[in-house]
Design an enzyme around this catalytic site. Sequence first.
Site, PDB file in Angstrom:
ATOM      1  N   LYS A 196       1.037   4.287  -2.741  1.00 11.72           N
ATOM      2  CA  LYS A 196       0.456   5.474  -2.581  1.00 11.72           C
ATOM      3  C   LYS A 196       1.605   6.629  -2.692  1.00 11.72           C
ATOM      4  O   LYS A 196       1.333   7.466  -3.248  1.00 11.72           O
ATOM      5  CB  LYS A 196       0.095   5.547  -0.979  1.00 11.72           C
ATOM      6  CG  LYS A 196      -1.355   4.708  -0.798  1.00 11.72           C
ATOM      7  CD  LYS A 196      -2.450   5.374  -1.856  1.00 11.72           C
ATOM      8  CE  LYS A 196      -3.814   5.343  -1.294  1.00 11.72           C
ATOM      9  NZ  LYS A 196      -4.738   5.489  -2.234  1.00 11.72           N
ATOM     10  N   TYR A 252       0.892  -1.226  -0.097  1.00 11.83           N
ATOM     11  CA  TYR A 252       0.024  -0.079  -0.169  1.00 11.83           C
ATOM     12  C   TYR A 252       0.810   1.096   0.145  1.00 11.83           C
ATOM     13  O   TYR A 252       0.646   2.132  -0.783  1.00 11.83           O
ATOM     14  CB  TYR A 252      -0.754  -0.316   1.105  1.00 11.83           C
ATOM     15  CG  TYR A 252      -1.763   0.913   1.505  1.00 11.83           C
ATOM     16  CD1 TYR A 252      -2.983   1.314   0.609  1.00 11.83           C
ATOM     17  CD2 TYR A 252      -1.645   1.989   2.480  1.00 11.83           C
ATOM     18  CE1 TYR A 252      -3.872   2.269   0.820  1.00 11.83           C
ATOM     19  CE2 TYR A 252      -2.618   3.206   2.635  1.00 11.83           C
ATOM     20  CZ  TYR A 252      -3.642   3.180   1.875  1.00 11.83           C
ATOM     21  OH  TYR A 252      -4.447   4.193   2.055  1.00 11.83           O
TER      22      TYR A 252
END
Length: 303
Positions: free
Chosen positions: A168, A164
């Site tokens: 991101k 993640y």
Amino acid sequence: MLLEGKVAIVTGAGGGIGREIAIAMALEGAKVVINDIGASLTGEGGLSATPGEQTKAIIEQRGGTAVTNTDSVAEWASAQRIIQSALDAFGRVDILVNNAGILRDQIFHKMTPEEWLAVINVHLNGSFFTSRAAAEHFRKQNSGAFVHMTSTSGLIGNFGQANYSAAKLGITALSKSIALDMQRFGVRSNCIAPFAWSRMTSSIPSETPEQKARVAKLQAMGPEKNAPLAVFLASDAAKDVNGQIFAARNNEIFLMGQSRPIKGIHRGEGWTPELVGEHAIPALKAAFLPLDRSPDVFSWDPV
Ligand SMILES: NC(=O)c1ccc[n+]([C@@H]2O[C@H](COP(=O)([O-])OP(=O)(O)OC[C@H]3O[C@@H](n4cnc5c(N)ncnc54)[C@H](O)[C@@H]3O)[C@@H](O)[C@H]2O)c1
């Protein structure tokens, strides 16, 4: 109204932050495409059109105009269909909010290739696919605004989120690259690192007293708190705002840093590995950054 005459696509708008952004954009006059596959938090299991339909019902109750789309952002062909659905329903597209997301948290030494790829595919590849599909229309009409959801998990750091965090932080580079390449066509691209109590944050552990306290603070933060910034960034009123990264936390708005050299050291005769250890590292060490996580940096109560 700030978005009168505009057509906005919000991915992952069947709940949480995306739903609130879609509603806020509709209330500012935009016609909205509510994209959502109705996935579980991990992106696995049965898909459902219901979350998107619920967002549509809320928008229509408040006098707004919206259509739903259930294509996935995570593949090129289906991402193109998302953009096409705006053209089919409303004849144009002006705003793309890349908000869809899943989580597959795992400590790094146990993270599987599947966990890595699933998260990269939705967040990073998905943001590329939808942005690339919208870019053709933005270029032709010489206008358009991208708003991408990043995260302090990537900008700062977090445990168990290598997939993640990498996605991101990758999104911030994607956004900056779009801003650089498309400025000449009147197109802007900015990021928001949101904070909100949503399905995504509901998986944060709350066993220890410290964890419980952190979750209690998060629970007080409604997903709607991120919407005003997203609406503004998508509007023509933000014509001078491009390539920036913001964070929104309850009633706070932050401009986040982007990487720059913080300290340098030069040696006329060049370096050996030994000299790096003897000279460069001691000289630079005072400026090393600690292994902070997002809650270490956002350490005070939101107001
Ligand atoms: N909640 C927070 O505090 C927080 C913090 C930082 C970043 N974010 C980011 O904000 C965004 C929204 O998060 P949220 O908290 O509202 O989560 P959420 O789980 O409530 O919403 C995400 C939505 O995306 C949809 N989705 C998942 N995969 C999809 C796909 N392939 N195609 C289309 N839709 C898909 C889901 O069905 C869901 O409705 C995400 O990008 C998330 O990473 C949230």
